[in-house]
Design a protein around this motif. Sequence first.
Motif, mmCIF file in Angstrom:
data_model
loop_
_atom_site.group_PDB
_atom_site.id
_atom_site.type_symbol
_atom_site.label_atom_id
_atom_site.label_comp_id
_atom_site.label_asym_id
_atom_site.label_seq_id
_atom_site.Cartn_x
_atom_site.Cartn_y
_atom_site.Cartn_z
ATOM 1 N N TYR A 58 133.572 79.568 66.483
ATOM 2 C CA TYR A 58 132.632 78.496 65.775
ATOM 3 C C TYR A 58 131.925 78.600 66.543
ATOM 4 N N TYR A 59 130.735 78.632 65.984
ATOM 5 C CA TYR A 59 128.812 78.285 65.427
ATOM 6 C C TYR A 59 128.850 77.467 66.128
ATOM 7 N N SER A 60 129.584 76.681 65.831
ATOM 8 C CA SER A 60 128.912 75.029 66.143
ATOM 9 C C SER A 60 129.365 74.566 67.449
ATOM 10 N N ARG A 61 130.533 75.289 67.988
ATOM 11 C CA ARG A 61 131.049 75.007 69.072
ATOM 12 C C ARG A 61 129.732 75.780 70.592
ATOM 13 N N LEU A 62 129.424 76.678 70.086
ATOM 14 C CA LEU A 62 128.460 77.608 70.561
ATOM 15 C C LEU A 62 127.750 76.559 70.538
ATOM 16 N N LYS A 63 126.789 75.943 69.768
ATOM 17 C CA LYS A 63 125.147 75.194 69.346
ATOM 18 C C LYS A 63 125.882 74.270 70.023
ATOM 19 N N ASP A 64 126.785 73.812 70.422
ATOM 20 C CA ASP A 64 127.131 72.256 71.532
ATOM 21 C C ASP A 64 127.200 72.378 72.582
ATOM 22 N N ASN A 65 127.711 73.926 72.713
ATOM 23 C CA ASN A 65 128.745 74.648 74.523
ATOM 24 C C ASN A 65 128.363 75.809 74.634
ATOM 25 N N VAL A 89 121.218 83.278 79.294
ATOM 26 C CA VAL A 89 121.604 83.316 78.610
ATOM 27 C C VAL A 89 121.239 81.859 77.573
ATOM 28 N N VAL A 90 122.425 81.167 78.670
ATOM 29 C CA VAL A 90 121.661 79.622 78.140
ATOM 30 C C VAL A 90 120.528 79.038 77.941
ATOM 31 N N LYS A 91 119.343 79.644 79.348
ATOM 32 C CA LYS A 91 117.504 79.049 79.078
ATOM 33 C C LYS A 91 117.564 79.369 78.517
ATOM 34 N N ASN A 92 117.771 80.433 77.743
ATOM 35 C CA ASN A 92 116.905 81.476 76.345
ATOM 36 C C ASN A 92 118.064 81.564 75.026
ATOM 37 N N SER A 93 118.423 80.586 74.772
ATOM 38 C CA SER A 93 119.713 80.146 73.534
ATOM 39 C C SER A 93 118.057 80.077 72.558
ATOM 40 N N MET A 94 116.838 79.314 72.972
ATOM 41 C CA MET A 94 116.020 79.010 71.711
ATOM 42 C C MET A 94 115.169 79.714 71.861
#
Length: 140
Positions: A58-65, A89-94
């Motif tokens: 789920y996109y929302s779960r990716l976004k939240d955690n 990946v986490v650092k460059n997620s935006m």
Amino acid sequence: MLAEFNRQFGGHIGFAGVDKFHQANGKLWDKFVKGKSEAWLLFHLDWLDFEGDLYILYYSRLKDNLREELVNLTNFFGVSLSPKILDCVVKNSMGRFKREKHDLPFDPFTAKMLADVKAIKVLVEAKIQKRTNATLPFVL
């Protein structure tokens, strides 16, 4: 649905003009919503009939955690990410690879559209519940 309409009628990082929503007395937008809703339903019902292992992301779960979801997903596939790659990946997620937020001066979804989409969501959610004992993590 709105993002796809914007992509199709406003370009890769643009927005559909207000006139597109009202084109042909709103029939273009209405047909788009109906078609995409039906396609979404058929796509998900088809995948939920798949008899093998199934991981629903789920996109929302990716976004939240993001970190936890990536670990869960890679575990599902039987692979692992090094902590260094996971941190990267986490650092460059935006980034600039998404549209800026854009509010329309009106709500493009009519009450009927919302009711139709909700009915479709309920069908898919029931099938997910039956298959995985989980529910969709969003509310219409």
